[in-house]
Design an enzyme around this catalytic site. Sequence first.
Site, mmCIF file in Angstrom:
data_model
loop_
_atom_site.group_PDB
_atom_site.id
_atom_site.type_symbol
_atom_site.label_atom_id
_atom_site.label_comp_id
_atom_site.label_asym_id
_atom_site.label_seq_id
_atom_site.Cartn_x
_atom_site.Cartn_y
_atom_site.Cartn_z
ATOM 1 N N ASN A 62 72.701 -64.012 3.472
ATOM 2 C CA ASN A 62 71.854 -63.992 4.668
ATOM 3 C C ASN A 62 71.559 -65.417 5.133
ATOM 4 O OD1 ASN A 62 70.278 -64.105 2.270
ATOM 5 N ND2 ASN A 62 68.459 -63.401 3.325
ATOM 6 N N GLU A 64 69.124 -67.298 7.631
ATOM 7 C CA GLU A 64 67.936 -67.185 8.488
ATOM 8 C C GLU A 64 67.824 -68.384 9.426
ATOM 9 O OE1 GLU A 64 64.643 -66.446 5.826
ATOM 10 O OE2 GLU A 64 65.393 -64.431 5.367
ATOM 11 N N CYS A 73 71.995 -60.950 8.602
ATOM 12 C CA CYS A 73 72.080 -60.375 7.253
ATOM 13 C C CYS A 73 73.393 -60.781 6.576
ATOM 14 C CB CYS A 73 72.048 -58.853 7.317
ATOM 15 S SG CYS A 73 70.501 -58.147 7.889
ATOM 16 N N GLU A 75 75.508 -58.964 4.929
ATOM 17 C CA GLU A 75 76.624 -58.033 5.150
ATOM 18 C C GLU A 75 77.361 -58.359 6.440
ATOM 19 O OE1 GLU A 75 73.497 -57.389 4.326
ATOM 20 O OE2 GLU A 75 73.240 -55.416 3.432
ATOM 21 N N CYS A 112 70.411 -52.622 5.884
ATOM 22 C CA CYS A 112 69.664 -52.219 7.074
ATOM 23 C C CYS A 112 70.579 -51.419 8.012
ATOM 24 C CB CYS A 112 69.090 -53.442 7.785
ATOM 25 S SG CYS A 112 70.288 -54.370 8.751
ATOM 26 N N CYS A 115 73.425 -53.291 9.835
ATOM 27 C CA CYS A 115 74.584 -53.597 8.976
ATOM 28 C C CYS A 115 75.403 -52.337 8.723
ATOM 29 C CB CYS A 115 74.126 -54.217 7.661
ATOM 30 S SG CYS A 115 73.572 -55.922 7.860
HETATM 31 N N1 THU Z 1 68.780 -58.810 4.867
HETATM 32 C C1 THU Z 1 70.123 -58.767 4.600
HETATM 33 O O1 THU Z 1 70.773 -59.803 4.383
HETATM 34 N N2 THU Z 1 70.730 -57.557 4.579
HETATM 35 C C2 THU Z 1 70.110 -56.369 4.869
HETATM 36 O O2 THU Z 1 70.768 -55.332 4.933
HETATM 37 C C3 THU Z 1 68.666 -56.345 5.100
HETATM 38 C C4 THU Z 1 67.972 -57.637 5.086
HETATM 39 C C5 THU Z 1 68.133 -60.118 4.937
HETATM 40 C C6 THU Z 1 67.653 -60.498 6.304
HETATM 41 C C7 THU Z 1 66.564 -61.488 6.003
HETATM 42 O O3 THU Z 1 67.156 -62.767 5.844
HETATM 43 C C8 THU Z 1 66.032 -61.032 4.649
HETATM 44 O O4 THU Z 1 66.997 -60.142 4.112
HETATM 45 C C9 THU Z 1 64.684 -60.331 4.736
HETATM 46 O O5 THU Z 1 64.710 -59.287 5.618
#
Ligand code: THU
Length: 162
Positions: A62, A64, A73, A75, A112, A115
């Site tokens: 991920n 940010e 994310c 994925e 999520c 994704c």
């Molecule tokens: N996140 C992912 O990388 N994949 C997901 O399917 C859900 C959430 C990340 C996004 C963000 O950087 C952190 O997790 C908190 O939500």
Amino acid sequence: MNTLNFNISYETYADIDELSETDQMLCNKAKAALASSHSPYSKFKVGTAILLGDGQVVLGSNQENVAYPSGLCAERVALFTIGANYPDAVIQSMAITAQTENFKIENPVTSCGACLQVMAEYEKRQNQPIDVLFYCIDGQIMKVKGIKSLLPFVFVEDRLGG
Ligand code: THU
């Protein structure tokens, strides 16, 4: 009025040692991908490893951003990397794991909805199911064969009327 039910099956494994060698390798690579997570805001690291038909493994984590919605994310970072760099590749399977210093993650972290929708797109494109492993480092592993089991009411392009 009718009430209909979905019957969704998935596998659980108590320990990584119970997985096939390939699945173990993929889970370990997803764990290694946590190192490149850029998550100073949530402090929640997510790593993914995707196995392609030719044996190549593509990693994602991920990423940010200070403008929160600009982040992505793990994925989708990995899936879009494949879409952009290996457009003809077949995705066999992917492993996803997560880690945070804030609490102990006791269950597999499932992806999520956004994704899942992107996974569904790649699955449809290659006309071959993608196996997904959700690897909880301190807990069990969940394995789902095909995205339909994760997103039964997936948005499909034929609803666009083309
Ligand atoms: N996140 C992912 O990388 N994949 C997901 O399917 C859900 C959430 C990340 C996004 C963000 O950087 C952190 O997790 C908190 O939500």
